[in-house]
Scaffold this motif. Sequence first.
Motif, PDB file in Angstrom:
ATOM      1  N   VAL A 180       0.859  -1.178   0.000  1.00 35.89           N
ATOM      2  CA  VAL A 180       0.000   0.000   0.000  1.00 35.89           C
ATOM      3  C   VAL A 180       0.901   1.236   0.000  1.00 35.89           C
ATOM      4  CG1 VAL A 180      -1.731   1.312   1.290  1.00 35.89           C
ATOM      5  CG2 VAL A 180      -1.852  -1.194   1.228  1.00 35.89           C
ATOM      6  N   TYR A 181       0.526   2.221  -0.821  1.00 37.03           N
ATOM      7  CA  TYR A 181       1.304   3.467  -0.895  1.00 37.03           C
ATOM      8  C   TYR A 181       0.818   4.398   0.211  1.00 37.03           C
ATOM      9  CZ  TYR A 181       4.250   6.791  -3.465  1.00 37.03           C
ATOM     10  OH  TYR A 181       5.250   7.656  -3.850  1.00 37.03           O
ATOM     11  N   THR A 182       1.351   4.192   1.408  1.00 34.53           N
ATOM     12  CA  THR A 182       0.901   4.894   2.596  1.00 34.53           C
ATOM     13  C   THR A 182       1.481   6.309   2.663  1.00 34.53           C
ATOM     14  OG1 THR A 182       2.768   4.146   3.920  1.00 34.53           O
ATOM     15  CG2 THR A 182       0.827   2.698   3.833  1.00 34.53           C
ATOM     16  N   TYR A 183       0.993   7.064   3.648  1.00 36.64           N
ATOM     17  CA  TYR A 183       1.557   8.394   3.890  1.00 36.64           C
ATOM     18  C   TYR A 183       3.041   8.289   4.218  1.00 36.64           C
ATOM     19  CZ  TYR A 183       2.133  13.106   5.764  1.00 36.64           C
ATOM     20  OH  TYR A 183       2.579  14.390   5.985  1.00 36.64           O
ATOM     21  N   THR A 184       3.406   7.309   5.044  1.00 38.99           N
ATOM     22  CA  THR A 184       4.809   7.111   5.412  1.00 38.99           C
ATOM     23  C   THR A 184       5.646   6.778   4.181  1.00 38.99           C
ATOM     24  OG1 THR A 184       4.209   6.373   7.632  1.00 38.99           O
ATOM     25  CG2 THR A 184       6.392   5.750   6.817  1.00 38.99           C
ATOM     26  N   ALA A 185       5.139   5.886   3.335  1.00 33.86           N
ATOM     27  CA  ALA A 185       5.876   5.488   2.135  1.00 33.86           C
ATOM     28  C   ALA A 185       6.049   6.645   1.169  1.00 33.86           C
ATOM     29  CB  ALA A 185       5.158   4.337   1.445  1.00 33.86           C
TER      30      ALA A 185
END
Length: 342
Positions: free
Chosen positions: A231-236
Amino acid sequence: MSASVLVLYNEPVLPPHHPQYEAERDVLDTVAECTAVLREAGYAVRTLGLAHDLQPLLDEVRRQRPDAVFNLHEGVPESSVTEVQAAALLEWLGLPYTGCPARCLALGRDKAASKYLLRGAGLPTPPFALLDADDEPHWTGRYPLIVKPTFEDASVGIEQDNVVTTPDQLPAAVARLRQHFPPPLLLEELLPGREFHVNVLEIGPPSQRRLLVLPPGEIVFQPADPRWHPVYTYTAKWDTASGEYQRCLVQAPVTLDPELQHAIDRLARRAFRLFHCRDYARLDIRLDAHGQPHILEVNPNPYLISLILVNALQAAGYSFEWLILELLRSALERATPKLTAA
């Protein structure tokens, strides 16, 4: 005489310790890059940052009305509707501006409305459900699923623990997001395939506007332990020192099978028109288990200096400078009376 241009943007207001600090300040880089291009081309450029008070914009327009506004306003944190309101105010003032109109921005900010619109138009999007404030967490579709805030962008509110792989995990995921984001929450099946970002431009003179679908970029998820989800998270996306950032590689452009590329191109064109996008937009697309593309989101006015967009422009034979000047030219063409470029 060169046209006068006001570069409008959201003035950062968050303190350095805030989790959205990096995402908010990103606009300053875009302002600097766009302003440099416009000034180099001979335009008379002024910049204005807006936060919670709209009065500075009204004062600026009364003092020296610009010929066009280069709109980079992304909204004030914790009040996402301000992105829409800024564009609507420009329309009220009769100022031509770059990018998507207010009604399109409103749709892009509302994931629930977007999903219903896509489904109603027969465009593929992952199965979903909405969870209102008084609804018990429930999901009748396939697992894994992901729980998302409805009214955020830039991956705000998207993290690894939003992914739910079994029914017993759902109440905790919902409870976490309810602490920070208003209802409803969006529950969406997490498709297992590749993820692409596809930029679409609307170019040409007013009577001959055409869509240009740029080569896609891909978010390549690197293998990790079973607890990590692709998943392309905020952190990523924003935390360059994190392991997630290192595991989510951006490749741009990528060459796809002609049949898949044709399917994505067709979806991009239909969605751009369906959402009443203007000038530029980006689609986030993910493949299902059978390799069929589904639209995750339609993003009006996406990040202009992203690696995926800049590399896609170069692959298609264009430059970042060309895009910035084309966006402004289009806005000037919408002015009355029409103005010529510098």
